[in-house]
Every structure is written in structure tokens, then in C-alpha cells.
Design a protein around this motif. Structure first.
Motif, short mmCIF file in Angstrom:
data_model
loop_
_atom_site.label_atom_id
_atom_site.label_comp_id
_atom_site.label_asym_id
_atom_site.label_seq_id
_atom_site.Cartn_x
_atom_site.Cartn_y
_atom_site.Cartn_z
N GLU A 70 27.57 -23.33 13.33
CA GLU A 70 27.52 -23.35 11.57
C GLU A 70 29.60 -23.73 11.65
OE1 GLU A 70 27.94 -20.57 7.98
OE2 GLU A 70 27.21 -20.01 9.70
N ALA A 71 29.83 -23.35 12.72
CA ALA A 71 31.54 -23.37 12.98
C ALA A 71 31.86 -24.95 13.24
CB ALA A 71 31.61 -22.65 14.36
N LEU A 72 30.89 -25.52 13.81
CA LEU A 72 31.05 -27.25 13.62
C LEU A 72 31.72 -27.66 12.47
CD1 LEU A 72 29.42 -27.94 17.46
CD2 LEU A 72 31.55 -27.10 16.97
N GLY A 73 30.83 -26.99 11.32
CA GLY A 73 30.43 -27.97 10.02
C GLY A 73 29.24 -28.54 9.80
N GLN A 74 29.06 -29.47 9.49
CA GLN A 74 27.88 -30.63 9.00
C GLN A 74 28.45 -32.19 9.40
OE1 GLN A 74 24.49 -29.50 8.22
NE2 GLN A 74 25.90 -27.62 8.13
N PRO A 75 26.81 -32.58 10.14
CA PRO A 75 27.73 -34.07 10.51
C PRO A 75 28.21 -35.18 9.00
CG PRO A 75 25.30 -33.91 11.00
CD PRO A 75 25.46 -32.17 10.48
N ALA A 76 29.02 -35.82 8.98
CA ALA A 76 29.21 -36.42 7.76
C ALA A 76 28.43 -36.90 7.00
CB ALA A 76 29.85 -37.82 8.20
N PRO A 77 28.53 -37.19 5.47
CA PRO A 77 27.41 -37.99 4.63
C PRO A 77 27.47 -39.04 5.20
CG PRO A 77 29.37 -36.60 3.92
CD PRO A 77 29.76 -36.84 4.85
N PHE A 183 34.51 -41.82 22.13
CA PHE A 183 34.94 -40.32 21.30
C PHE A 183 36.41 -39.68 21.45
CE2 PHE A 183 30.57 -41.97 20.81
CZ PHE A 183 30.02 -42.00 19.62
N GLY A 184 36.42 -38.74 20.21
CA GLY A 184 37.07 -37.29 20.54
C GLY A 184 37.21 -36.44 19.72
N LYS A 185 37.24 -35.51 20.58
CA LYS A 185 36.95 -34.09 20.22
C LYS A 185 37.47 -33.82 18.54
CE LYS A 185 38.91 -29.72 21.66
NZ LYS A 185 39.06 -29.18 22.68
N ASN A 186 36.49 -33.53 17.24
CA ASN A 186 36.61 -32.94 16.59
C ASN A 186 36.86 -31.00 15.93
OD1 ASN A 186 35.46 -32.28 13.62
ND2 ASN A 186 36.35 -34.02 13.00
N ALA A 187 35.55 -30.07 16.83
CA ALA A 187 35.60 -29.21 16.26
C ALA A 187 34.69 -28.61 17.66
CB ALA A 187 34.84 -29.10 15.49
N VAL A 205 29.55 -23.68 28.78
CA VAL A 205 31.33 -24.63 28.41
C VAL A 205 30.97 -24.77 27.16
CG1 VAL A 205 32.20 -26.11 30.15
CG2 VAL A 205 30.18 -26.73 28.70
N PRO A 206 31.73 -24.53 25.68
CA PRO A 206 31.92 -24.25 24.18
C PRO A 206 30.64 -25.61 23.92
CG PRO A 206 34.14 -24.51 24.99
CD PRO A 206 33.53 -24.71 26.30
N TRP A 207 30.72 -25.49 22.58
CA TRP A 207 29.62 -26.43 22.00
C TRP A 207 31.08 -27.45 21.32
CZ3 TRP A 207 24.90 -24.17 19.48
CH2 TRP A 207 24.02 -23.65 20.36
N LEU A 208 30.19 -28.33 21.48
CA LEU A 208 31.18 -29.43 20.44
C LEU A 208 30.63 -30.37 19.38
CD1 LEU A 208 32.97 -30.74 23.80
CD2 LEU A 208 34.48 -28.98 21.91
N ARG A 209 31.24 -30.77 18.88
CA ARG A 209 30.88 -32.31 17.77
C ARG A 209 32.46 -32.98 17.77
NH1 ARG A 209 31.95 -31.73 11.61
NH2 ARG A 209 31.41 -33.96 10.58
N GLU A 223 29.38 -39.98 15.67
CA GLU A 223 29.38 -38.77 16.15
C GLU A 223 28.58 -38.20 16.95
OE1 GLU A 223 29.51 -35.65 12.40
OE2 GLU A 223 30.32 -36.83 11.71
N VAL A 224 29.14 -37.08 18.21
CA VAL A 224 27.93 -37.41 18.95
C VAL A 224 28.24 -35.09 19.31
CG1 VAL A 224 28.09 -36.95 21.44
CG2 VAL A 224 28.87 -39.12 20.75
N TRP A 225 27.72 -35.12 19.22
CA TRP A 225 27.25 -32.93 19.46
C TRP A 225 26.64 -32.07 20.49
CZ3 TRP A 225 26.92 -29.50 14.15
CH2 TRP A 225 27.74 -30.51 13.64
N ARG A 226 27.72 -31.91 20.45
CA ARG A 226 27.15 -31.60 22.75
C ARG A 226 26.51 -29.80 22.57
NH1 ARG A 226 31.48 -30.53 26.64
NH2 ARG A 226 32.09 -28.25 25.95
#
Length: 259
Positions: A70-77, A183-187, A205-209, A223-226
Motif C-alpha cells: 500500500e505504501a507504494l501507492g497505485q499504478p498510474a492511471p 527505470f528509476g526508483k519512485n517509492a 530487500v525492500p519492495w519497490l515501485r 512501471e516495474v514493481w518489486r
């Protein structure tokens, strides 16, 4: 309804029968719990679907990241989930040998990506368990056979860094063209407390967006989510460590694309 390009044989191997894979016995010995949990869950799901007469599902449109993300937000519309891969490789680090109390510095990562779209869409919990179990099979064996143990998933791409802050993902191959890009780290958010540890007890390791970096990405990849990370973290200090070293990890990468 969108669906990524998939290999049906991979789904069949991972959802309808317990797949065979070399050196399973060697991997089982020290890590029997993680691997047996995966096979037991897989067998249960296979039996449930056989009884119900259900066919395997390869539709990613109804999948969403776990609640822990949840802390990573939501995929872009406007983006849709195009592909799910299990990444199996190493997180890389460097150390200042003149200072044993120095903190290891991240130096990118290298991983092979394996097509987990079908198994994740059909059985998300099996996919999460598979991500944990796969850490206990040798990276070299997987790479040599171009399949991921213990589910016999086919390779769908590669992952590496072009510089210290730019991860690259390539999902183009002779079998399909899903795209590639930087890509670059967003969250970022800390992995859940119950996240599986690495081979030597390393924390996950942390989860990433990650979001597209520049305008050169292909296949609409934005977007790539780990997610579902296993191991990969460096020790707290450089004491006793070499100038450069690798920590094995596994994870899920969710690829979101624009139409």
C-alpha cells in the motif's frame, strides 16, 4: 481484457503437475521446509481445480499488488499489468576495506527473469511460495537450463543496472517481444516482517515501485514493481567482508504498461 504473452507448457508444468527438475534432492536437504511447503500448496491447488473441472487461467487483469504494498501507492492511471516475472539473481555490494564499521554500499543487481504470469494469475499464493522456494536452487543450474526450479518456468528476460541508480529490464526474446527499458526508483517500503530470509539468514530487500526513466522504453513499459522479496540484504557493516560481494535473492517483478 488484456493478457500478457504466455507459454502454456509453463503453466501446465507449474499448475497441473509437480514438475521434475535436476538436483531437487540436493536443494531439499538443507531447505526442506520452504520447498516442501511450495509443493504441498501446489498439489492442493491442482487437486482443487481438477475436482472443480477448472482450466488454467492466464488473465492478469484482475490482479493487484498485495496489501503490504500500500505504501507504494497505485499504478498510474491508464496502465495495465502486462507481465509478472520471478527474478532470481544477486544483489551486489561494495565495501571500504579500510573501515570495518563502514556500511556496505549497493552496487546494482543482476537477475534472470522467469515467466510467472500464468501461475500468478491462477494461484497468487502458489506464486508467492514459489518465489521463496526458488531461492534454494542454484542460479547457475537455472541459467544453464533456461528454466526456473522448482517450477520449470521459462526465461522471459534479464535485469541489470546501467549505472548505480538505473535498473534495466529486458523482456524481448526470440519467443516474444514484451519490451525493455530503464527505470528509476519512485517509492520504497520495507519488506513485511514475515518476509522470507536468504540462504544465510539475510533480510529481504525492500519492495519497490520503479517508473520509466527517459523516453526510450519499448513495449509501453512504464512501471516495474518489486514485490515478495526474499533475501538480498547486505550485513550491517563491512567487517569481515571483501571489497565486493553478492547476496542471492529472489523476488517478483510486476510490469505495467500503457496501451
Amino acid at each position: 481484457m488484456r493478457c500478457s504473452l504466455l507459454l502454456v507448457p509453463a503453466l501446465s508444468a507449474s499448475t497441473w503437475a509437480a514438475p521434475a527438475f535436476p538436483k531437487v534432492a540436493a536443494a531439499l536437504a538443507p531447505n526442506v521446509q520452504a520447498i516442501s511447503d511450495y509443493f504441498n500448496l501446489l498439489a492442493s491447488k491442482v487437486q482443487q481445480n481438477r475436482v472443480a473441472g477448472l482450466a488454467p487461467i492466464c488473465d492478469l487483469s484482475k490482479l493487484s499488488p498485495p496489501a503490504e504494498a500500500e505504501a507504494l501507492g497505485q499504478p498510474a492511471p491508464g496502465l495495465y499489468l502486462k507481465h509478472v516475472a520471478i527474478g532470481r539473481g544477486t544483489q551486489n555490494y561494495t565495501c571500504d576495506l579500510s573501515n570495518s564499521t563502514a556500511i556496505p554500499q549497493a552496487n546494482g543487481a543482476v537477475a534472470t527473469l522467469y515467466n510467472a504470469s500464468c501461475v500468478t494469475s491462477a494461484f497468487p499464493d502458489v506464486s508467492a511460495m514459489l518465489t521463496r522456494a526458488s531461492l534454494h536452487f542454484d542460479v547457475a543450474d537455472n541459467a544453464a537450463l533456461q528454466r526456473l526450479a522448482p517450477a520449470d518456468l521459462p526465461v522471459s528476460g534479464t535485469h541489470y543496472f546501467t549505472d548505480l541508480t538505473t535498473p534495466f529490464f529486458g523482456l524481448d526474446s526470440s519467443q516474444w517481444q514484451l519490451g525493455e527499458g530503464k527505470f528509476g526508483k519512485n517509492a520504497s517500503t520495507t519488506a513485511p516482517l514475515n518476509a522470507a530470509k536468504g540462504k544465510k539468514g539475510e533480510a529481504a530487500v525492500p519492495w519497490l515501485r520503479l517508473t520509466a526513466k527517459g523516453s526510450g522504453n519499448t513495449g509501453g513499459l512504464q512501471e516495474v514493481w518489486r514485490l515478495e522479496t526474499v533475501g538480498g540484504s547486505a550485513p550491517a557493516t563491512c567487517k569481515g567482508m571483501p571489497a565486493s560481494f553478492e547476496i542471492q535473492y529472489s523476488t517478483q517483478y510486476w510490469f505495467y504498461a500503457s496501451s
